[in-house]
Scaffold this motif. Structure first.
Motif, PDB file in Angstrom:
ATOM      1  N   PHE A 201       0.823  -1.204   0.000  1.00  0.00           N
ATOM      2  CA  PHE A 201       0.000   0.000   0.000  1.00  0.00           C
ATOM      3  C   PHE A 201       0.862   1.261   0.000  1.00  0.00           C
ATOM      4  O   PHE A 201       0.446   2.299  -0.528  1.00  0.00           O
ATOM      5  N   ALA A 202       2.045   1.173   0.576  1.00  0.00           N
ATOM      6  CA  ALA A 202       2.967   2.314   0.507  1.00  0.00           C
ATOM      7  C   ALA A 202       3.375   2.567  -0.942  1.00  0.00           C
ATOM      8  O   ALA A 202       3.440   3.719  -1.396  1.00  0.00           O
ATOM      9  N   HIS A 203       3.653   1.500  -1.683  1.00  0.00           N
ATOM     10  CA  HIS A 203       4.017   1.658  -3.089  1.00  0.00           C
ATOM     11  C   HIS A 203       2.847   2.233  -3.888  1.00  0.00           C
ATOM     12  O   HIS A 203       3.059   3.037  -4.807  1.00  0.00           O
ATOM     13  N   ARG A 204       1.642   1.844  -3.535  1.00  0.00           N
ATOM     14  CA  ARG A 204       0.483   2.411  -4.235  1.00  0.00           C
ATOM     15  C   ARG A 204       0.365   3.906  -3.957  1.00  0.00           C
ATOM     16  O   ARG A 204       0.086   4.696  -4.870  1.00  0.00           O
ATOM     17  N   LEU A 205       0.579   4.304  -2.716  1.00  0.00           N
ATOM     18  CA  LEU A 205       0.557   5.728  -2.387  1.00  0.00           C
ATOM     19  C   LEU A 205       1.564   6.499  -3.238  1.00  0.00           C
ATOM     20  O   LEU A 205       1.271   7.582  -3.752  1.00  0.00           O
ATOM     21  N   HIS A 206       2.756   5.937  -3.372  1.00  0.00           N
ATOM     22  CA  HIS A 206       3.786   6.596  -4.174  1.00  0.00           C
ATOM     23  C   HIS A 206       3.354   6.692  -5.636  1.00  0.00           C
ATOM     24  O   HIS A 206       3.513   7.750  -6.272  1.00  0.00           O
ATOM     25  N   ARG A 207       2.811   5.613  -6.194  1.00  0.00           N
ATOM     26  CA  ARG A 207       2.405   5.613  -7.598  1.00  0.00           C
ATOM     27  C   ARG A 207       1.309   6.627  -7.879  1.00  0.00           C
ATOM     28  O   ARG A 207       1.221   7.186  -8.969  1.00  0.00           O
ATOM     29  N   LEU A 208       0.443   6.866  -6.902  1.00  0.00           N
ATOM     30  CA  LEU A 208      -0.661   7.799  -7.085  1.00  0.00           C
ATOM     31  C   LEU A 208      -0.264   9.248  -6.832  1.00  0.00           C
ATOM     32  O   LEU A 208      -1.041  10.165  -7.102  1.00  0.00           O
ATOM     33  N   SER A 209       0.918   9.463  -6.274  1.00  0.00           N
ATOM     34  CA  SER A 209       1.318  10.811  -5.879  1.00  0.00           C
ATOM     35  C   SER A 209       1.955  11.562  -7.031  1.00  0.00           C
ATOM     36  O   SER A 209       2.302  11.001  -8.069  1.00  0.00           O
ATOM     37  N   ARG A 210       2.151  12.862  -6.831  1.00  0.00           N
ATOM     38  CA  ARG A 210       2.819  13.679  -7.839  1.00  0.00           C
ATOM     39  C   ARG A 210       4.316  13.363  -7.903  1.00  0.00           C
ATOM     40  O   ARG A 210       5.026  13.856  -8.767  1.00  0.00           O
ATOM     41  N   ARG A 211       4.787  12.540  -6.972  1.00  0.00           N
ATOM     42  CA  ARG A 211       6.192  12.121  -6.953  1.00  0.00           C
ATOM     43  C   ARG A 211       6.397  10.773  -7.644  1.00  0.00           C
ATOM     44  O   ARG A 211       7.453  10.159  -7.511  1.00  0.00           O
ATOM     45  N   ALA A 212       5.399  10.318  -8.374  1.00  0.00           N
ATOM     46  CA  ALA A 212       5.436   8.966  -8.939  1.00  0.00           C
ATOM     47  C   ALA A 212       6.650   8.741  -9.832  1.00  0.00           C
ATOM     48  O   ALA A 212       7.138   7.617  -9.942  1.00  0.00           O
ATOM     49  N   ARG A 213       7.150   9.795 -10.477  1.00  0.00           N
ATOM     50  CA  ARG A 213       8.306   9.633 -11.359  1.00  0.00           C
ATOM     51  C   ARG A 213       9.628   9.672 -10.599  1.00  0.00           C
ATOM     52  O   ARG A 213      10.683   9.417 -11.182  1.00  0.00           O
ATOM     53  N   GLY A 214       9.571  10.020  -9.332  1.00  0.00           N
ATOM     54  CA  GLY A 214      10.773  10.016  -8.508  1.00  0.00           C
ATOM     55  C   GLY A 214      11.007   8.649  -7.893  1.00  0.00           C
ATOM     56  O   GLY A 214      10.204   7.720  -8.056  1.00  0.00           O
ATOM     57  N   PRO A 215      12.092   8.485  -7.149  1.00  0.00           N
ATOM     58  CA  PRO A 215      12.405   7.178  -6.552  1.00  0.00           C
ATOM     59  C   PRO A 215      11.511   6.857  -5.357  1.00  0.00           C
ATOM     60  O   PRO A 215      10.969   7.749  -4.716  1.00  0.00           O
ATOM     61  N   MET A 216      11.354   5.579  -5.115  1.00  0.00           N
ATOM     62  CA  MET A 216      10.682   5.077  -3.905  1.00  0.00           C
ATOM     63  C   MET A 216      11.717   4.245  -3.170  1.00  0.00           C
ATOM     64  O   MET A 216      12.130   3.181  -3.645  1.00  0.00           O
ATOM     65  N   VAL A 217      12.185   4.735  -2.030  1.00  0.00           N
ATOM     66  CA  VAL A 217      13.260   4.079  -1.278  1.00  0.00           C
ATOM     67  C   VAL A 217      12.674   3.445  -0.025  1.00  0.00           C
ATOM     68  O   VAL A 217      11.983   4.106   0.756  1.00  0.00           O
ATOM     69  N   HIS A 218      12.939   2.161   0.153  1.00  0.00           N
ATOM     70  CA  HIS A 218      12.404   1.384   1.277  1.00  0.00           C
ATOM     71  C   HIS A 218      13.482   1.177   2.325  1.00  0.00           C
ATOM     72  O   HIS A 218      14.581   0.717   2.007  1.00  0.00           O
ATOM     73  N   VAL A 219      13.169   1.511   3.573  1.00  0.00           N
ATOM     74  CA  VAL A 219      14.082   1.291   4.691  1.00  0.00           C
ATOM     75  C   VAL A 219      13.377   0.420   5.719  1.00  0.00           C
ATOM     76  O   VAL A 219      12.321   0.793   6.234  1.00  0.00           O
ATOM     77  N   ASN A 220      13.939  -0.741   6.017  1.00  0.00           N
ATOM     78  CA  ASN A 220      13.420  -1.597   7.083  1.00  0.00           C
ATOM     79  C   ASN A 220      14.105  -1.184   8.376  1.00  0.00           C
ATOM     80  O   ASN A 220      15.232  -1.568   8.652  1.00  0.00           O
ATOM     81  N   CYS A 221      13.411  -0.380   9.162  1.00  0.00           N
ATOM     82  CA  CYS A 221      14.014   0.176  10.381  1.00  0.00           C
ATOM     83  C   CYS A 221      14.384  -0.914  11.379  1.00  0.00           C
ATOM     84  O   CYS A 221      15.336  -0.761  12.153  1.00  0.00           O
ATOM     85  N   ALA A 222      13.645  -2.025  11.373  1.00  0.00           N
ATOM     86  CA  ALA A 222      13.936  -3.114  12.317  1.00  0.00           C
ATOM     87  C   ALA A 222      15.253  -3.790  11.996  1.00  0.00           C
ATOM     88  O   ALA A 222      15.860  -4.422  12.869  1.00  0.00           O
ATOM     89  N   ALA A 223      15.713  -3.683  10.749  1.00  0.00           N
ATOM     90  CA  ALA A 223      16.955  -4.356  10.346  1.00  0.00           C
ATOM     91  C   ALA A 223      18.170  -3.428  10.421  1.00  0.00           C
ATOM     92  O   ALA A 223      19.276  -3.854  10.090  1.00  0.00           O
ATOM     93  N   LEU A 224      17.979  -2.183  10.849  1.00  0.00           N
ATOM     94  CA  LEU A 224      19.100  -1.241  10.931  1.00  0.00           C
ATOM     95  C   LEU A 224      19.844  -1.419  12.250  1.00  0.00           C
ATOM     96  O   LEU A 224      19.259  -1.219  13.318  1.00  0.00           O
ATOM     97  N   PRO A 225      21.112  -1.795  12.224  1.00  0.00           N
ATOM     98  CA  PRO A 225      21.886  -1.822  13.476  1.00  0.00           C
ATOM     99  C   PRO A 225      21.956  -0.416  14.059  1.00  0.00           C
ATOM    100  O   PRO A 225      22.134   0.574  13.324  1.00  0.00           O
ATOM    101  N   GLU A 226      21.807  -0.306  15.368  1.00  0.00           N
ATOM    102  CA  GLU A 226      21.782   1.024  15.993  1.00  0.00           C
ATOM    103  C   GLU A 226      23.031   1.823  15.673  1.00  0.00           C
ATOM    104  O   GLU A 226      22.978   3.035  15.459  1.00  0.00           O
TER     105      GLU A 226
END
Length: 531
Positions: free
Chosen positions: A228-253
């Motif tokens: 659903f996050a990707h759908r939000l991006h596709r529908l937005s005016r930023r659709a031609r820009g990048p969509m960068v995914h960060v899994n915060c749970a996998a980031l070492p502190e």
């Protein structure tokens, strides 16, 4: 004028919802050709898949399936020709609907006659119309000629539906509801569902997509927050820009700050050069912070500054940098509780939750579970090289009754595991493989307990409440009536002692019919697959 021509022309002139128009089209054709099933499928996935738009006479999960053209030679053959293509009972090519046509007997029946025609719009191949019969010789030369004559009317109906969608999208865009460039008219990708909960969610996403507000997606594990996050991006005016995914749970502190904001040379041991972070990678687009509740408190403070000022500061740098990024965050936790416990900053919570959107769990999506199951069944059928993969009626009821604590992800794993078990237990790849409830291996610990002294119930029989048990009996009665009357709703209503319109309303409430489709014959008899 031929009666079927008159009916199709009348529907072209009528003001009908797009879904209803498509459904009436396949129902009219099935009644006219007196066949077992009719399906209207559109090319999707860059021309690699065929997606059902409307079906009549097929099992209720058929709309959730996606037919890879390379896996289905009959569909490929229909697409390659402009003329009507017919496959008789002795054809060596497997039919994609084997085991999926609503049956009149206890065993899944093979399709014996099939014909189809490719559909074009504006000189481009749009999709196909297929007709299937369980009786040998249904589609003779006269029938094939008649389908060829109806082909322009079918294409006209598809064209009208497409124009109506385009006009609606243009009207919404002019009202400021949709993103610039008509991005919202694009397809929903892999979002499969027709429930009221999903329809409401998709509308909400469409409304908020064009704003620059941060969005917080809330939902249990496995509901598809990233989708659903990707759908939000596709529908937005930023659709031609990048969509960068960060899994915060996998980031070492120790590395979280550098990953998000970047670093300069010498900022820490091993920093041998300047490195941009995820915010800079998302410049002009969207940054999706998945499981944002897992971020360390120190990083939360820097994230808050970025959201407030549009600035980031690389680790070890002296000067901040401006960034133009929209943030979408997601969590399966209660951030309110984390704020109360001191594990999440209250100011960041309020900044992220400007527009919170709850994603409904699978147990609240009604018969969407069958559409999703159909999607996963077709994927596993292709993966395992099976002729046909479907569910028994008892397995269908088990899927409806199960509470799905792991949501869509759990359903995918359940279907994949059951398909593998069926093969490992000797199912032949040339058979119509039917999955029984015991192959689903649903977790008994999350099923409602049986009453004291009662015999344990199989997963398919567990209903969880009196209301569910009554609904299961109603579904069974409707299934049996439809099976006895070859899928005709009016005759089934008479047999059940109901008015036809009341039967349609009841079927919609029970999830046997899509809302807004007044006469959709998509129910599955008790012996049919819900695959």
């Amino acid at each position: 004028m031929n009666p079927v021509h008159a009916l199709l022309l009348a529907d072209l002139a009528a003001d009908l919802p797009v879904a209803v128009r498509s459904q009436r089209l396949v129902e009219t054709l099935r009644l006219h050709f007196r066949c077992g099933a009719v399906a209207l499928l559109r090319l999707d996935g860059e021309g690699e898949l065929l997606r059902p738009v409307a079906v009549d006479g097929l099992t209720s999960d058929a709309l959730g399936r996606r037919f890879a053209i390379k896996e289905h030679p009959r569909l490929a053959a229909i697409l390659q020709r402009r003329e009507v293509t017919c496959f008789h009972h002795d054809s060596g090519l497997p039919d994609p609907y084997d085991g999926l046509v609503i049956e009149r007997a206890g065993e899944p029946l093979h399709v014996h006659d099939c014909m189809g025609v490719a559909l074009d719009l504006e000189g481009q191949r749009w999709g196909v119309l297929t007709l299937d019969a369980l009786t040998v010789g249904t589609f003779d030369e006269a029938m094939q000629l008649e389908l060829a004559q109806l082909q322009p009317l079918v294409e006209a109906a598809v064209r009208v539906s497409r124009l109506e969608l385009a006009l609606r999208a243009a009207a919404q865009q002019s009202a400021g509801v949709l993103a610039a460039g008509g991005a919202a008219s694009r397809e929903e990708g892999e979002i499969v569902g027709q429930s009221e909960a999903i329809a409401h969610l998709l509308h909400e996403l469409q409304v908020v997509a064009d704003s620059e507000l941060p969005v917080l997606l809330l939902g249990e594990t496995g509901v598809g927050k990233e989708l659903f996050a990707h759908r939000l991006h596709r529908l937005s005016r930023r659709a031609r820009g990048p969509m960068v995914h960060v899994n915060c749970a996998a980031l070492p502190e120790s590395l979280a700050e550098s990953e998000l904001f970047g670093h300069v040379r010498g900022a820490f041991s091993g920093a041998v050069g300047d490195r941009p972070g995820r915010f800079e990678a998302a410049e002009g687009g969207t940054l999706f912070l998945d499981e944002v509740g897992e971020l360390p408190l120190a990083i939360q403070a820097k994230l808050l500054r970025t959201l407030q000022n549009g600035e980031i500061q690389r680790l070890g740098a002296d000067q901040p940098r401006k960034v133009d990024v929209r943030v979408i965050a997601a969590t399966n936790r209660s951030l309110r509780d984390q704020v109360r416990d001191g594990a999440f900053r209250a100011d960041l919570y309020h900044r992220l939750s400007v527009y919170p959107i709850p994603i409904p769990p699978l147990r609240e999506r009604g018969s969407d579970v069958l559409l999703l199951a159909g999607r996963f069944l077709e994927l596993n059928r292709a993966r395992l090289g099976l002729r046909s993969l479907r569910l028994s009626a008892a397995a269908e009821e088990a899927l409806r009754s199960y509470p799905w604590p792991g949501n869509v992800r759990e359903l995918e794993h359940v279907i994949s595991r059951a398909a593998l078990k069926a093969v490992s237990r000797g199912a032949a790849r040339t058979d119509i493989v039917t999955l029984a409830p015991e192959l689903l291996d649903l977790d008994p610990s999350v099923l409602p307990p049986a009453p004291p002294g009662a015999a344990p119930l199989a997963p398919a029989a567990v209903a969880g409440s009196l209301r569910r048990q009554v609904e299961a009996c109603q579904r069974q009665a409707i299934h049996e009536a439809l099976a006895a009357h070859q899928g005709h709703w009016a005759a089934a209503a008479r047999a059940l002692g109901l008015d036809a319109s009341n039967l349609h309303k009841l079927a919609r409430r029970l999830g046997l019919k899509a809302a807004g489709r007044p006469a959709a014959t998509i129910a599955t008899p008790p012996t049919a697959a819900a695959s």
